[in-house]
Motif scaffolding. Structure first.
Motif, PDB file in Angstrom:
ATOM      1  N   TRP A 282       0.829  -1.210   0.000  1.00 40.79           N
ATOM      2  CA  TRP A 282       0.000   0.000   0.000  1.00 40.79           C
ATOM      3  C   TRP A 282       0.866   1.263   0.000  1.00 40.79           C
ATOM      4  N   SER A 283       1.902   1.248   0.836  1.00 43.65           N
ATOM      5  CA  SER A 283       2.798   2.401   0.910  1.00 43.65           C
ATOM      6  C   SER A 283       3.470   2.656  -0.436  1.00 43.65           C
ATOM      7  N   ALA A 284       3.834   1.588  -1.135  1.00 43.31           N
ATOM      8  CA  ALA A 284       4.465   1.744  -2.451  1.00 43.31           C
ATOM      9  C   ALA A 284       3.485   2.328  -3.461  1.00 43.31           C
ATOM     10  N   MET A 285       2.258   1.834  -3.458  1.00 37.76           N
ATOM     11  CA  MET A 285       1.278   2.305  -4.439  1.00 37.76           C
ATOM     12  C   MET A 285       0.896   3.769  -4.223  1.00 37.76           C
ATOM     13  N   THR A 286       0.957   4.245  -2.981  1.00 35.51           N
ATOM     14  CA  THR A 286       0.614   5.649  -2.717  1.00 35.51           C
ATOM     15  C   THR A 286       1.675   6.609  -3.236  1.00 35.51           C
ATOM     16  N   ASN A 287       2.808   6.105  -3.692  1.00 37.62           N
ATOM     17  CA  ASN A 287       3.837   6.958  -4.281  1.00 37.62           C
ATOM     18  C   ASN A 287       3.821   6.948  -5.803  1.00 37.62           C
ATOM     19  N   ASN A 288       2.867   6.257  -6.386  1.00 38.94           N
ATOM     20  CA  ASN A 288       2.774   6.220  -7.836  1.00 38.94           C
ATOM     21  C   ASN A 288       2.336   7.595  -8.356  1.00 38.94           C
ATOM     22  N   PRO A 289       3.097   8.204  -9.262  1.00 36.07           N
ATOM     23  CA  PRO A 289       2.707   9.528  -9.769  1.00 36.07           C
ATOM     24  C   PRO A 289       1.448   9.516 -10.633  1.00 36.07           C
ATOM     25  N   ASN A 290       1.021   8.322 -11.078  1.00 38.64           N
ATOM     26  CA  ASN A 290      -0.202   8.213 -11.873  1.00 38.64           C
ATOM     27  C   ASN A 290      -1.413   8.325 -10.943  1.00 38.64           C
ATOM     28  N   ARG A 291      -2.089   9.476 -10.980  1.00 36.38           N
ATOM     29  CA  ARG A 291      -3.187   9.719 -10.051  1.00 36.38           C
ATOM     30  C   ARG A 291      -4.394   8.826 -10.308  1.00 36.38           C
ATOM     31  N   ASN A 292      -4.519   8.271 -11.496  1.00 38.09           N
ATOM     32  CA  ASN A 292      -5.612   7.335 -11.760  1.00 38.09           C
ATOM     33  C   ASN A 292      -5.459   6.057 -10.951  1.00 38.09           C
ATOM     34  N   CYS A 293      -4.230   5.716 -10.654  1.00 38.81           N
ATOM     35  CA  CYS A 293      -3.947   4.506  -9.882  1.00 38.81           C
ATOM     36  C   CYS A 293      -3.643   4.818  -8.423  1.00 38.81           C
ATOM     37  N   ASN A 294      -3.683   6.083  -8.051  1.00 41.49           N
ATOM     38  CA  ASN A 294      -3.306   6.486  -6.698  1.00 41.49           C
ATOM     39  C   ASN A 294      -4.288   7.536  -6.190  1.00 41.49           C
ATOM     40  N   PRO A 295      -5.519   7.132  -5.874  1.00 44.61           N
ATOM     41  CA  PRO A 295      -6.495   8.105  -5.368  1.00 44.61           C
ATOM     42  C   PRO A 295      -6.131   8.548  -3.959  1.00 44.61           C
TER      43      PRO A 295
END
Length: 455
Positions: A282-295
């Protein structure tokens, strides 16, 4: 009269700060071993720096400071006085970088000074266990000096130091988590064998079910909120792989051969590792710059179904749920490092600690001939932990705090805003895989290296 009593109390506390650990007065310092007292005080220094960093990064802090007359450049002015403080530097991510830079330098310096200290008879042990007031002044001085570091390449270079240091600190967290899980399971199994077995086994089953339930619920939520039918392929891969790996280590943990080699191994440890792996995912996914994949968490809670807009330059969202969880884990890890003594010799050897007789000294040991209670020197023959490695761990913890408070964001080329980057994603997801690999190794190591003692 009350003022006199207060002054006496402050005088006693001041003596606690200025004296060595074995001479701490009872009014401020309860009966304990100096090895524990010293680690707790250094951890308090780290906690104090963390609290200052949190205050500096709070939203609206710069606006409030500019209201102080004669303080900030561009703020309220006092006739005849020139505002000289650049509040853009002392608040926001730049202040966190400088505060954590100061703490890192402080602990790294002590890590170098304390190399190869073998006992409290070494003159350097007096520095480790005493002179607290002067060490506090030293930390304050380094902090003040750090705020005079000019902007530019410092921020970018220090970001990469933070990434590497945080990666290593997360590995230390993993070792402590695995050790804690094994110790917890072993202690409760022993209690079940020596006492009310139904009660203890029911407690083990309850916590195991709770951890697995939370991990499975996390997987479902990840698929719902952090993936899209035609996008977020990386997230789908991360979630699926870590789910499969968690199932594999859970099965290995209860294999008959593993149980025979390690009777204390079980599903409690596997459930804790699985839940922690999901947190790292979860912590890794919250750093994804793609806002569609990181609400944002706000959009998830409000169930809007639309991604949050990208923050404007200089309006970075500092606080989110994963940062708060990261801070809580940091605090627990730091406290555990300060007071721990593993019952596993392999872990003690890896983390440069030794098994001690306990955390607190008895009243007979702590009370001297003059009736004053003091911290007991339990390191006259040999130190119970590596001074140097302990400070190095706090040095890495300072870098981890820096990255956590800034959400692992990287300064942009103009140094005006912070941006999410994929390197932070890969660092965290790599840590999740290392976590699973480390736990799997603790299970199969006695079978692979049968000629070694893993008790």
């Amino acid at each position: 009269m009350g003022a006199c009593l207060a002054l006496c109390s402050l005088a006693n506390c001041a003596s606690c700060l200025c004296s060595s650990a074995p001479c701490l007065l009872s009014s401020c310092c309860p009966a304990a071993y100096n090895s524990t007292v010293s680690r707790l005080v250094f951890s308090f220094f780290l906690l104090l720096g963390t609290m200052v960093s949190v205050i500096m990064i709070l939203p609206g802090m710069e606006t409030q400071l500019k209201k102080i007359p004669g303080f900030c450049v561009g703020g309220s002015a006092i006739p005849g006085f020139q505002n000289k403080v650049n509040c853009d530097i002392i608040v926001g991510y730049k202040s966190v970088y400088r505060m954590c830079f100061a703490m890192t330098c402080f602990f790294f310096l002590f890590s170098i000074i304390m190399i190869r200290v073998r006992s409290s008879k070494d003159p350097r042990a007096a520095i480790q266990n005493g002179f607290w007031f002067f060490k506090f002044l030293m930390l304050v001085g380094i902090t003040v000096g750090a705020f005079f570091i000019p902007d530019g390449t410092f921020t970018t270079v220090w970001y990469y130091f933070g990434v590497v240091g945080s990666f290593v600190f997360i590995l230390i967290q993993l070792i402590l988590l695995v050790d804690f899980a094994h110790s917890w399971n072993q202690r409760w199994v022993e209690n079940a064998e020596n006492g009310n077995s139904k009660c203890w086994y029911a407690a083990l089953l309850s916590f195991t079910t709770l951890f697995y339930g939370a991990a499975f619920a996390s997987v479902v939520l990840f698929y719902v909120y952090y993936t899209q039918p035609d996008d977020c392929a990386a997230h789908k891969t991360f979630i699926s792989l870590n789910l499969i790996f968690s199932i594999i280590v859970s099965i290995v943990a209860i294999l008959p051969k593993v149980q025979e080699a390690q009777p204390s191994s079980g599903l409690l440890q596997a459930s804790m590792i699985s839940l922690y792996t999901m947190y790292l995912t979860w912590s890794a996914m919250t750093n994804n710059p793609n806002r569609n994949c990181n609400p944002s968490l706000l959009s998830i809670v409000s169930n809007t179904g639309t991604p949050s807009p990208t923050a404007a330059p200089g309006q970075t969202q500092w606080w989110d749920a994963q940062s708060i969880v990261g801070l809580v884990l940091f605090l627990l890890c730091t406290l555990y490092v300060s007071i721990r003594s593993s019952n596993n010799s392999q872990v003690n050897r890896l983390l440069q600690t030794e098994e001690t007789q306990g955390l607190a000294a008895s009243d007979a040991e702590a009370t001297g001939e003059d009736g004053v209670r003091r911290a007991v020197d339990n390191e006259e023959e040999a130190v119970t932990y590596s001074y140097s490695f302990f400070h190095f761990s706090l040095c890495l913890a300072s870098l981890y705090i820096m990255m956590t408070l800034t959400n692992w964001y990287q300064p942009n080329t103009n140094y005006e805003a912070m941006e999410s980057t994929m390197p932070a994603v890969w660092v965290k997801i790599s840590c999740s895989w290392l976590c699973l690999a480390l736990y799997l190794w603790t299970l199969i190591a006695p079978l692979v290296l049968s000629d070694r003692d893993f008790s």
